[in-house]
Design a protein around this motif. Structure first.
Motif, short mmCIF file in Angstrom:
data_model
loop_
_atom_site.label_atom_id
_atom_site.label_comp_id
_atom_site.label_asym_id
_atom_site.label_seq_id
_atom_site.Cartn_x
_atom_site.Cartn_y
_atom_site.Cartn_z
N PHE A 115 0.84 -1.19 0.00
CA PHE A 115 0.00 0.00 0.00
C PHE A 115 0.87 1.24 0.00
CE2 PHE A 115 -2.26 3.40 2.12
CZ PHE A 115 -3.43 3.43 1.39
N ALA B 252 1.25 4.80 0.94
CA ALA B 252 0.61 5.77 1.83
C ALA B 252 0.97 7.19 1.44
CB ALA B 252 1.02 5.49 3.27
N PRO C 287 -8.07 14.35 4.08
CA PRO C 287 -8.99 13.34 4.60
C PRO C 287 -8.27 12.23 5.37
CG PRO C 287 -9.08 13.46 2.18
CD PRO C 287 -8.03 14.40 2.62
N ASN C 288 -9.02 11.47 6.13
CA ASN C 288 -8.46 10.35 6.90
C ASN C 288 -7.71 9.41 5.97
OD1 ASN C 288 -11.44 10.37 8.82
ND2 ASN C 288 -9.42 10.97 9.53
N GLY C 289 -6.54 9.00 6.42
CA GLY C 289 -5.79 8.00 5.66
C GLY C 289 -5.05 8.55 4.46
N GLY D 142 -2.25 10.14 4.55
CA GLY D 142 -0.80 10.05 4.72
C GLY D 142 -0.17 11.16 5.53
N LYS D 143 -0.97 11.92 6.27
CA LYS D 143 -0.41 13.02 7.07
C LYS D 143 0.49 12.47 8.19
CE LYS D 143 -4.48 14.45 8.35
NZ LYS D 143 -5.39 13.51 7.69
N SER D 144 -0.04 11.53 8.93
CA SER D 144 0.75 11.00 10.05
C SER D 144 1.98 10.27 9.54
CB SER D 144 -0.10 10.03 10.88
OG SER D 144 -1.23 10.68 11.36
N THR D 145 1.84 9.57 8.43
CA THR D 145 2.99 8.86 7.87
C THR D 145 4.09 9.84 7.50
OG1 THR D 145 1.43 7.25 7.00
CG2 THR D 145 3.67 7.18 6.13
N GLU E 80 -0.20 11.00 17.09
CA GLU E 80 -1.65 10.93 17.28
C GLU E 80 -1.94 9.87 18.34
OE1 GLU E 80 -3.57 9.86 13.60
OE2 GLU E 80 -2.01 8.45 13.07
N HIS F 266 -8.12 18.28 12.15
CA HIS F 266 -9.34 18.30 11.36
C HIS F 266 -10.21 19.48 11.76
CE1 HIS F 266 -8.40 14.61 9.35
NE2 HIS F 266 -8.19 14.00 10.50
N1 LIG Z 1 2.20 0.55 9.63
C1 LIG Z 1 1.36 0.58 8.59
N2 LIG Z 1 1.16 -0.52 7.84
C2 LIG Z 1 0.33 -0.50 6.79
N3 LIG Z 1 -0.37 0.56 6.40
C3 LIG Z 1 -0.23 1.70 7.11
C4 LIG Z 1 0.63 1.78 8.24
N4 LIG Z 1 0.56 3.02 8.75
C5 LIG Z 1 -0.31 3.70 7.97
N5 LIG Z 1 -0.79 2.91 6.98
C6 LIG Z 1 -1.73 3.31 5.94
O1 LIG Z 1 -1.25 4.48 5.32
C7 LIG Z 1 -2.32 5.37 5.05
C8 LIG Z 1 -2.01 6.73 5.62
O2 LIG Z 1 -2.07 6.66 7.01
P1 LIG Z 1 -1.86 7.92 7.93
O3 LIG Z 1 -1.90 7.45 9.34
O4 LIG Z 1 -0.66 8.65 7.49
O5 LIG Z 1 -3.16 8.77 7.60
P2 LIG Z 1 -3.58 10.18 8.18
O6 LIG Z 1 -3.55 11.13 7.04
O7 LIG Z 1 -2.80 10.53 9.36
O8 LIG Z 1 -5.08 9.91 8.58
P3 LIG Z 1 -5.94 10.44 9.83
O9 LIG Z 1 -6.52 11.75 9.44
O10 LIG Z 1 -7.01 9.42 9.98
O11 LIG Z 1 -5.04 10.53 11.00
C9 LIG Z 1 -3.57 4.74 5.62
O12 LIG Z 1 -4.32 4.18 4.56
C10 LIG Z 1 -3.07 3.66 6.52
O13 LIG Z 1 -3.92 2.55 6.49
#
Ligand SMILES: Nc1ncnc2c1ncn2[C@@H]1O[C@H](COP(=O)(O)OP(=O)(O)OP(=O)(O)O)[C@@H](O)[C@H]1O
Ligand SMILES: [Mg+2]
Lengths: 293, 287
Positions: free
Chosen positions: B29, B31, B50-52, B54-57, B94, B203
């Motif tokens: 996947f 991200a 939006p959620n998911g 990739g901000k936290s990543t 988070e 958010h």
């Molecule tokens: N350790 C991991 N293994 C597999 N997939 C991951 C992992 N960490 C994150 N992901 C995937 O990467 C994508 C981005 O995740 P991330 O946590 O960065 O989203 P986000 O923008 O912070 O969302 P949110 O607003 O919900 O916090 C998501 O689809 C998540 O499922």
């Protein structure tokens, strides 16, 4: 790999590990141990004195060994997955903490805990053994006196005999050997938990490897001298390489029989233990650096 | 930009791609895809999406917690792979969580020691941070009993403990009550005054609009819009005329003037001629 080592930081991490494990009530096994030792010491008064002391040592050192290995495996297997699931690892590694310092802190923490546990158990065991030994001596001397054969030589001989079967410094060396073994198992388990995906998997594999490691001498002989097929030979070679040679630390039986551990043999054990520790620590680090958090 | 400040930017992300490998036989996947961004020294940068998306990543990559599949990240010019890059950063992940068996104060002391702080200086600073985040009363309670918002506050205290020059906050207001969340907003505005750089996701777009100098909007791992907040939310083909103390008669006259001599110009509305970050977000997220 940056070679920074900050002792205060490693100490902080190690102490956090110790308190974490202590608050998991992991030291409860100390109580169980005391019960076992007292039971072994006083439950079988019908046997002859020599057998009584031997049984006490057998049971106590056996329990000591079992407990230390179980603690080494279970406590260590819990640590990394816990931090990972609780996401405490994020906040810790977001500080200027190199990953090898984190691992070293965990390893040291478990070793400190096992070391302290062994010291406490050794004290309890020594106390009971000494009591039992004095009791046995008093009884035997009384028996001699009743028979009217309590000559000074006979009493001295009895004293020497009971003394050899009783509390000696040698027994403590046996406990140190147990510590070495537990330390190797701890490092091994930490290494496994660096790549394992679940705690249960870590525990099972660590026990398996530990048990196999006790028979490593046999596996090696089989490989070197056996006339088995290529596959079996390769398999045994592989096993001999991946399992630690636990037989090196098995001096407990000799110690129980009253044989002394020579400084040379002791130094050899210490060197082997350090080698294993260092080896596993390095591999753990290599695995952990690559790990996705 | 670089001519004015010889200092490297607080955060640089260059062509960051992060692929999470799944187990055997499952698809990997992606991200974050080819993401680049720069946070300059002293600014407040908001990352929304939006959620998911990739901000936290992205934040974890900046902190060196996840290894980029390709691309580079650096903090104050030091690559995130190096430990030194983390010495001047405070990170609030988070849903932060801490060792259950420690109490609030002990937790801060633990993190302080990891940052090579010690003694009275550390104790005082820890107390100060507890006061700042409104946790004085809970200082000697075990973290295991903390509520979600309290954990969030402790996470913030932990991130600010060692006086970092850059704070990275992943949804700092999640689970925090309205008063607390307002306080966090004020705190961020305070950072700006002190010259502390902030990278924040949230958010709560209304609050982001109040604190951010620049924002990046992400979707599906990509940066879809980026820029200064006031430019992003300004509407290009409209012109703003700000009047003070205008009487209704004057406004009516202006309207009439536009209608009679405007050559096609018309009054769209009067009031605040800006879109909101929220509208922009929805617009972009829909694309
Ligand atoms: N350790 C991991 N293994 C597999 N997939 C991951 C992992 N960490 C994150 N992901 C995937 O990467 C994508 C981005 O995740 P991330 O946590 O960065 O989203 P986000 O923008 O912070 O969302 P949110 O607003 O919900 O916090 C998501 O689809 C998540 O499922
Ligand atoms: Mg997130």
């Amino acid at each position: 790999m940056s070679a920074s080592f900050s002792l205060p930081r490693i100490r902080t991490l190690a102490m956090a590990t110790v308190t974490q494990l202590l608050r998991m009530k992991i030291m409860a096994f100390l109580l169980v141990f005391c019960v076992i030792v007292v039971a072994a010491g006083f439950a079988f008064p019908v046997m002859n004195p020599e057998q009584q002391l031997k049984l006490l040592k057998d049971v106590s050192l056996g329990a000591l060994q079992l407990f230390s290995i179980v603690i080494a495996v279970c406590a260590t297997a819990l640590l990394l997955p816990r931090d990972l699931e609780d996401r405490t690892l994020y906040t810790i590694l977001a500080k200027p903490v190199p990953r090898h310092e984190y691992l070293l802190g965990k390893l040291l923490g478990v070793l400190i805990l096992i070391g302290a546990g062994l010291v406490l158990m050794d004290i309890a065991f020594s106390g009971v053994l000494w009591l039992r030994q004095s009791l046995v001596l008093a009884q035997s001397v009384a028996a001699l006196q009743q028979e009217g054969t309590a000559t000074p030589e006979a009493v001295a001989q009895l004293k020497e005999f009971v003394g050899r079967q009783g509390l000696t410094w040698n027994l403590h060396l046996g406990v140190v050997a147990i510590f070495f073994k537990a330390a190797v198992v701890t490092a091994l388990t930490l290494m496994i938990s660096c790549f394992a995906s679940s705690t249960l998997f870590t525990i099972i594999i660590a026990f398996l490897v530990t048990i196999l490691g006790h028979g490593q001498g046999l596996i090696r002989d089989y490989f070197l001298t056996g006339h088995a097929g290529v596959v079996k030979k390769l398999l045994s070679a592989l096993l001999a390489v991946v399992t630690p040679d636990m037989g090196v630390f098995d001096v407990v039986d000799n110690v129980i029989n009253g044989e002394t551990v020579t400084p040379g043999a002791f130094g050899f054990m210490a060197a082997i233990a350090c080698t294993y520790l260092a080896g596993y620590a390095v591999v753990s680090h290599l695995l952990f650096v690559e790990k996705e958090l | 930009m670089s001519a004015e400040s010889p200092q490297p930017p607080a955060v640089t992300v260059e062509n960051l791609t992060k692929v999470f490998k799944a187990g055997l036989g499952k698809a990997a996947f992606t991200a974050v895809r080819d993401l680049s961004l720069t946070v300059n020294d002293g600014e407040v940068y908001g990352l929304i999406g939006p959620n998911g998306c990739g901000k936290s990543t992205t934040m974890k990559a900046i902190l060196g917690l996840v290894t980029p599949t390709s691309g580079r990240t650096a903090v104050f010019g030091r690559p995130s792979t190096r430990v030194e890059s983390r010495s001047e950063v405070g990170f609030l992940p988070e849903n932060p969580y801490f060792y259950k068996h420690l109490n609030g104060l002990e937790t801060l002391l633990f993190y302080g020691r990891l940052c090579s702080m010690s003694g009275k200086e550390l104790k005082d600073r820890a107390r100060e941070m507890l006061a700042l985040t409104g946790l004085e009363d809970a200082a000697d309670r075990r973290v295991a009993g903390y509520s979600k918002g309290m954990l969030q506050r402790l996470g913030l205290a932990q991130a600010l403990l060692h006086r970092p020059r850059l704070v990275v906050l992943d949804e700092p207001t999640a689970g925090v009550d309205p008063a607390g969340s307002r306080k966090i907003r004020d705190l961020i505005l305070g950072f700006k005054e002190q010259g502390i750089t902030v990278l924040v996701t949230s958010h709560l777009l209304e609050q982001m609009q109040e604190v951010c100098d620049r924002v990046g909007i992400m979707a599906h791992g990509r940066m879809v819009r980026e820029g200064r907040l006031d430019e992003l939310i300004a509407v290009e083909n409209e012109t703003e005329l700000v009047l003070a103390d205008a009487s209704p008669e004057l406004l009516a006259e202006i309207r009439a003037l536009v209608e009679s001599r405007g050559h096609g110009a018309r009054v769209v509305r009067s009031g605040h001629p800006r879109t909101t970050l929220e509208k922009l977000f929805l617009e972009v997220a829909d694309q």
